[in-house]
Design a protein around this motif. Structure first.
Motif, short mmCIF file in Angstrom:
data_model
loop_
_atom_site.label_atom_id
_atom_site.label_comp_id
_atom_site.label_asym_id
_atom_site.label_seq_id
_atom_site.Cartn_x
_atom_site.Cartn_y
_atom_site.Cartn_z
N GLU A 98 48.92 69.05 67.91
CA GLU A 98 49.70 70.24 68.30
C GLU A 98 50.56 69.93 69.54
O GLU A 98 51.71 70.33 69.62
N LEU A 144 41.61 76.60 68.47
CA LEU A 144 41.56 75.39 67.64
C LEU A 144 40.14 74.96 67.28
O LEU A 144 39.96 73.90 66.65
N ARG A 165 54.47 70.36 68.99
CA ARG A 165 55.17 71.54 69.54
C ARG A 165 55.66 71.26 70.95
O ARG A 165 54.85 71.11 71.89
#
Ligand code: HEM
Length: 205
Positions: free
Chosen positions: A111, A101, A115
């Protein structure tokens, strides 16, 4: 079997340091010799993730093994193994945050929220962090009965970590499934103690 002495426990701790540092050295060598497969970044994330999980399981194995072999002093290596599990989890997160990242903290946060498998991984990471910072004897004394309650969260970490693993893979579920089965086995091995603690909690509330 002869009882282990405090000296033998110190020797065992030296062995744990040596093995852990050897695994770290293997990772550094693999990075420098380009031996991490087609996708080195994934290779580092996988290596550190599996190492964190394996050491977490080893930490949980200590108590049942000490009981089974009647070697009570063995529990003295539990803290060291737990700290190594957190150490690998830190490397795992750092590898993902920097190599994948580009140290974009906002992206990391989004994220983790977006996720579910990362949300679960982050939950395990936070549990390991809390257990690591409260692992000293002086903090244990200060926290009293609350210390054991907090440290029971390790069982949640042990079941969530392989779920994070299972969720992170696309198709090859055999390995994470084995880890989930081992986690259930470890929980069952501690079932009697856990049941007593839960019953005590219910009775006292
Ligand atoms: C904020 C915390 C965490 C983040 C952001 C994170 C992130 C990741 C990522 C990106 C992957 C690779 C997914 C892929 O293959 O595409 C992964 C896999 C994995 N993680 Fe984590 N993770 C975290 C915490 C943890 C913790 C605490 C553990 C163990 C105690 C762990 C164990 C694993 C394992 C075993 C794998 C699978 C490795 C393999 O495929 O061989 N993770 N994680």
């Amino acid at each position: 079997m002869r009882k282990l002495t405090p000296k033998a426990i110190i020797a065992l701790k030296v062995v744990i340091h040596a093995i852990s540092l050897a695994f770290l050295a293997l990772l550094v060598i693999a990075i420098n010799t380009d031996n991490l497969g087609g996708d080195p970044v994934q290779g580092i994330i996988h290596y550190t993730g599996i190492s964190a999980l394996n050491t977490l399981f080893l930490t949980l194995l200590v108590s049942p093994f000490a009981k089974w072999t009647k070697q009570g002093l063995l529990v003295r290596v539990r803290r060291l193994l737990g700290l190594y599990s957190f150490f690998w989890a830190v490397l795992h997160l750092v590898a993902f945050a920097t190599l994948d990242l580009g140290l974009d903290w906002r992206l990391l946060a989004s994220e983790i929220v977006k996720r579910p498998y990362l949300t679960v991984g982050a939950a395990v990471w936070v549990i390991l962090l809390l257990l690591a910072v409260t692992s000293t004897q002086s903090i244990q004394r200060k926290m009293g009965a609350r210390w054991q309650k907090l440290h029971n969260w390790v069982y949640l970490a042990a079941i969530l970590a392989p779920i994070h693993f299972y969720w992170s893979v696309k198709s090859e579920v055999a390995e994470p499934t084995i880890y989930i089965v081992i986690a259930i086995g470890l929980l069952l091995a501690r079932w009697k103690t856990l049941k007593q603690r839960v019953c005590r909690k219910i009775l006292s509330s």
